[in-house]
Design an enzyme around this catalytic site. Structure first.
Site, PDB file in Angstrom:
ATOM      1  NE  ARG A 113     -55.271  16.663  24.386  1.00 15.54           N
ATOM      2  CZ  ARG A 113     -56.372  16.537  25.098  1.00 15.54           C
ATOM      3  NH1 ARG A 113     -56.650  17.393  26.048  1.00 15.54           N
ATOM      4  NH2 ARG A 113     -57.205  15.556  24.862  1.00 15.54           N
ATOM      5  CE  LYS A 135     -33.228  17.577  18.020  1.00 17.26           C
ATOM      6  NZ  LYS A 135     -32.085  16.785  17.518  1.00 17.26           N
ATOM      7  CD  GLU A 177     -21.836  16.733  21.530  1.00 17.01           C
ATOM      8  OE1 GLU A 177     -22.133  17.610  20.700  1.00 17.01           O
ATOM      9  OE2 GLU A 177     -21.926  15.520  21.302  1.00 17.01           O
ATOM     10  CE  LYS A 214     -28.651  22.232  20.530  1.00 15.59           C
ATOM     11  NZ  LYS A 214     -28.789  20.961  21.189  1.00 15.59           N
ATOM     12  CD  GLU A 224     -33.244  18.171  14.329  1.00 16.20           C
ATOM     13  OE1 GLU A 224     -33.162  17.176  13.618  1.00 16.20           O
ATOM     14  OE2 GLU A 224     -32.987  18.184  15.524  1.00 16.20           O
ATOM     15  NE  ARG A 228     -31.815  21.439  16.255  1.00 20.19           N
ATOM     16  CZ  ARG A 228     -32.844  21.635  17.063  1.00 20.19           C
ATOM     17  NH1 ARG A 228     -33.720  22.576  16.803  1.00 20.19           N
ATOM     18  NH2 ARG A 228     -33.013  20.911  18.135  1.00 20.19           N
ATOM     19  CG  ASN A 232     -26.235  16.242  12.932  1.00 22.65           C
ATOM     20  OD1 ASN A 232     -26.470  16.104  14.122  1.00 22.65           O
ATOM     21  ND2 ASN A 232     -27.184  16.393  12.029  1.00 22.65           N
ATOM     22  CG  HIS A 235     -23.116  13.779  15.641  1.00 17.10           C
ATOM     23  ND1 HIS A 235     -22.291  14.830  15.974  1.00 17.10           N
ATOM     24  CD2 HIS A 235     -23.871  13.542  16.744  1.00 17.10           C
ATOM     25  CE1 HIS A 235     -22.555  15.218  17.208  1.00 17.10           C
ATOM     26  NE2 HIS A 235     -23.508  14.455  17.710  1.00 17.10           N
ATOM     27  CG  HIS A 239     -24.605   8.631  15.217  1.00 17.75           C
ATOM     28  ND1 HIS A 239     -25.390   9.536  14.542  1.00 17.75           N
ATOM     29  CD2 HIS A 239     -24.721   8.956  16.521  1.00 17.75           C
ATOM     30  CE1 HIS A 239     -25.942  10.371  15.399  1.00 17.75           C
ATOM     31  NE2 HIS A 239     -25.549  10.042  16.614  1.00 17.75           N
ATOM     32  CG  HIS A 254     -23.042  10.763  21.866  1.00 20.55           C
ATOM     33  ND1 HIS A 254     -23.465  10.326  20.632  1.00 20.55           N
ATOM     34  CD2 HIS A 254     -23.119  12.124  21.836  1.00 20.55           C
ATOM     35  CE1 HIS A 254     -23.801  11.378  19.894  1.00 20.55           C
ATOM     36  NE2 HIS A 254     -23.598  12.461  20.599  1.00 20.55           N
TER      37      HIS A 254
HETATM   38  N1  LIG Z   1     -32.378  16.952  24.171  1.00 18.88           N
HETATM   39  C1  LIG Z   1     -31.270  17.185  23.498  1.00 18.88           C
HETATM   40  O1  LIG Z   1     -31.166  18.141  22.741  1.00 18.88           O
HETATM   41  C2  LIG Z   1     -30.091  16.272  23.703  1.00 18.88           C
HETATM   42  C3  LIG Z   1     -28.839  16.639  23.202  1.00 18.88           C
HETATM   43  C4  LIG Z   1     -27.763  15.805  23.443  1.00 18.88           C
HETATM   44  C5  LIG Z   1     -27.932  14.636  24.160  1.00 18.88           C
HETATM   45  N2  LIG Z   1     -29.167  14.300  24.627  1.00 18.88           N
HETATM   46  C6  LIG Z   1     -29.377  13.058  25.371  1.00 18.88           C
HETATM   47  O2  LIG Z   1     -28.659  13.166  26.580  1.00 18.88           O
HETATM   48  C7  LIG Z   1     -28.323  11.857  27.022  1.00 18.88           C
HETATM   49  C8  LIG Z   1     -26.892  11.853  27.481  1.00 18.88           C
HETATM   50  O3  LIG Z   1     -26.744  12.820  28.482  1.00 18.88           O
HETATM   51  P1  LIG Z   1     -25.617  12.717  29.589  1.00 18.88           P
HETATM   52  O4  LIG Z   1     -24.313  12.510  28.932  1.00 18.88           O
HETATM   53  O5  LIG Z   1     -25.810  13.861  30.479  1.00 18.88           O
HETATM   54  O6  LIG Z   1     -25.915  11.312  30.266  1.00 18.88           O
HETATM   55  P2  LIG Z   1     -26.665  10.908  31.593  1.00 18.88           P
HETATM   56  O7  LIG Z   1     -27.871  11.704  31.805  1.00 18.88           O
HETATM   57  O8  LIG Z   1     -26.807   9.429  31.502  1.00 18.88           O
HETATM   58  O9  LIG Z   1     -25.604  11.271  32.720  1.00 18.88           O
HETATM   59  C9  LIG Z   1     -24.354  10.597  32.768  1.00 18.88           C
HETATM   60  C10 LIG Z   1     -24.039  10.180  34.189  1.00 18.88           C
HETATM   61  O10 LIG Z   1     -23.684  11.320  34.952  1.00 18.88           O
HETATM   62  C11 LIG Z   1     -24.345  11.302  36.215  1.00 18.88           C
HETATM   63  N3  LIG Z   1     -24.416  12.695  36.661  1.00 18.88           N
HETATM   64  C12 LIG Z   1     -25.230  13.668  36.204  1.00 18.88           C
HETATM   65  N4  LIG Z   1     -24.878  14.845  36.742  1.00 18.88           N
HETATM   66  C13 LIG Z   1     -23.828  14.613  37.562  1.00 18.88           C
HETATM   67  C14 LIG Z   1     -23.014  15.443  38.377  1.00 18.88           C
HETATM   68  N5  LIG Z   1     -23.180  16.766  38.414  1.00 18.88           N
HETATM   69  N6  LIG Z   1     -22.024  14.869  39.091  1.00 18.88           N
HETATM   70  C15 LIG Z   1     -21.808  13.532  39.016  1.00 18.88           C
HETATM   71  N7  LIG Z   1     -22.526  12.697  38.239  1.00 18.88           N
HETATM   72  C16 LIG Z   1     -23.524  13.246  37.506  1.00 18.88           C
HETATM   73  C17 LIG Z   1     -25.639  10.607  35.907  1.00 18.88           C
HETATM   74  O11 LIG Z   1     -26.219  10.074  37.024  1.00 18.88           O
HETATM   75  C18 LIG Z   1     -25.175   9.519  34.925  1.00 18.88           C
HETATM   76  O12 LIG Z   1     -24.665   8.417  35.619  1.00 18.88           O
HETATM   77  C19 LIG Z   1     -28.611  10.919  25.875  1.00 18.88           C
HETATM   78  O13 LIG Z   1     -29.771  10.188  26.170  1.00 18.88           O
HETATM   79  C20 LIG Z   1     -28.843  11.838  24.711  1.00 18.88           C
HETATM   80  O14 LIG Z   1     -29.754  11.298  23.768  1.00 18.88           O
HETATM   81  C21 LIG Z   1     -30.239  15.111  24.423  1.00 18.88           C
END
Ligand SMILES: NC(=O)c1ccc[n+]([C@@H]2O[C@H](COP(=O)([O-])OP(=O)(O)OC[C@H]3O[C@@H](n4cnc5c(N)ncnc54)[C@H](O)[C@@H]3O)[C@@H](O)[C@H]2O)c1
Length: 339
Positions: A113, A135, A177, A214, A224, A228, A232, A235, A239, A254
């Site tokens: 939990r 999140k 972003e 942020k 949200e 917040r 977006n 977005h 999207h 994205h």
């Molecule tokens: N929790 C939140 O508030 C929040 C906010 C925005 C996005 N997200 C989520 O984040 C995800 C996207 O994140 P992302 O863009 O980091 O994608 P990702 O985690 O898929 O990483 C992108 C690529 O970069 C590689 N990588 C990571 N660090 C690296 C480094 N230092 N050097 C070389 N390669 C590296 C990874 O292996 C992957 O192939 C989505 O699933 C999205 O929904 C979450």
């Protein structure tokens, strides 16, 4: 540089510093069982740097990519926690992009939990966007982030040195972003991005400014309900571009889709300045889709309420206004850019 997140009883530090990975033992409580979770494609040196500071640590590498942000990956982590006899006092450290952070954070939220977790985001997108807000979650049957929980990390380390191994395209995606946050909320940061010849030496400051925006927004609106939504910006159409692209040969990350999406929702003089900035940092400014295609996917936007969608409009960098857009308003907005 350290920022602090505060919300009710919960408070944690976000440390932004070159080389901060090597200070994890001082910044996190690692004197307990620690599962370091990293992604397949993340250079292993980052997870190894954390693991080396854990007296009782294990490394678990999870499959990467959005397609693997699933309950199966969560179960994989949960099994590992159980097999190593983790108890409520132990912790998870996520080292990787947003996929790793969201998945490992959610596993930590579920195990017994909820156990502590620390986040070490290593992509620019995850450093700028997913390191604050708590999140966590995964996709189910292809529906993004449909299963999840708010589970704040106990600490965050952002080490801009990890960006050195990131591909230029992923770097630019993360920057989209940051441009988004500057465009709505920080004219000075926007100008810094406009004037910078090389971002590398000022990356700590740029990240701190973006994260401060942020932080302020999330602290003011943790669940949200209102403000917040400013995050977006870009977005709604972004999207739609992502969704349309997934059904066509065009491929947009994205952040790239959000970059183009911002241009639909910006007005002069902000629009020209955002467009110039996107081009400067190698981000796309056009999409190949028709008004009807975009409208079709925008109508499925989750921020849709009744007959209208809450959109974010920017006419001066550093400021914004919310605007309810009906289907017809959205059509005119899209058409205006298509002409
Ligand atoms: N929790 C939140 O508030 C929040 C906010 C925005 C996005 N997200 C989520 O984040 C995800 C996207 O994140 P992302 O863009 O980091 O994608 P990702 O985690 O898929 O990483 C992108 C690529 O970069 C590689 N990588 C990571 N660090 C690296 C480094 N230092 N050097 C070389 N390669 C590296 C990874 O292996 C992957 O192939 C989505 O699933 C999205 O929904 C979450």
């Amino acid at each position: 540089m350290t920022l602090q997140f505060r919300q009710g009883q919960c408070a944690y530090d976000i440390t932004i510093a070159r080389g901060a990975l090597l200070q994890a033992a001082e910044l996190f409580d690692l004197k307990r069982k620690i599962l370091v979770v990293t992604g397949e494609g993340v250079p292993q040196q980052y997870a190894d740097a954390i693991l080396a500071q854990c007296p009782e640590g294990w490394l678990l590498t999870i499959p990467e990519g959005e397609a693997n942000k699933t309950p199966a990956s969560v179960e994989f982590i949960l099994n590992s926690l159980l097999e190593h006899g983790f108890t409520r006092g132990d912790a998870v450290v996520a080292v990787g992009g947003g996929v790793t952070g969201d998945t490992a954070g959610f596993a930590a939220a579920c195990y017994m939990r909820g156990i502590d977790w620390y986040n070490v985001p290593t992509t620019l997108l995850s450093q700028a966007d997913s390191s604050i807000g708590g999140k966590t979650g995964v996709n189910l049957q292809g529906v993004k982030n449909i299963v999840g929980a708010f589970h704040q990390p106990s600490g965050v380390i952002i080490d801009p040195d990890t960006l050195d191994t990131l591909s230029p395209r992923l770097f630019a995606e993360g920057l989209a972003e940051i441009i988004k946050m500057a465009a709505t909320s920080d004219a000075t940061l926007f100008e810094t991005l406009e004037n910078a010849e090389d971002l590398r030496p000022i990356m700590e400051q740029v990240l701190a400014s973006a994260l401060s925006i942020k932080l302020a927004v999330v602290e003011a609106d943790p669940t949200e309900k209102g403000l917040r939504a400013v995050l977006n910006f870009g977005h709604t159409i972004g999207h739609a571009i992502e969704a349309a692209a997934s059904k066509s040969k065009a491929a947009f990350y994205h952040g790239e889709a959000v970059a183009i999406g911002m241009l639909y929702m910006a007005e002069e003089p902000a629009k020209s300045r955002i467009e110039k900035l996107l081009k400067k940092y190698g981000l796309p400014t056009e999409d190949p889709f028709t008004t009807e295609q975009l409208l079709h996917f925008a109508a499925h936007d989750k921020k849709r309420k009744g007959g209208s969608i809450k959109t974010v409009r920017v006419s001066q960098p550093g400021s914004f206004r919310f605007e309810e857009a009906t289907q017809d308003t959205l059509r005119s907005i899209i058409q205006a850019r298509k002409i």
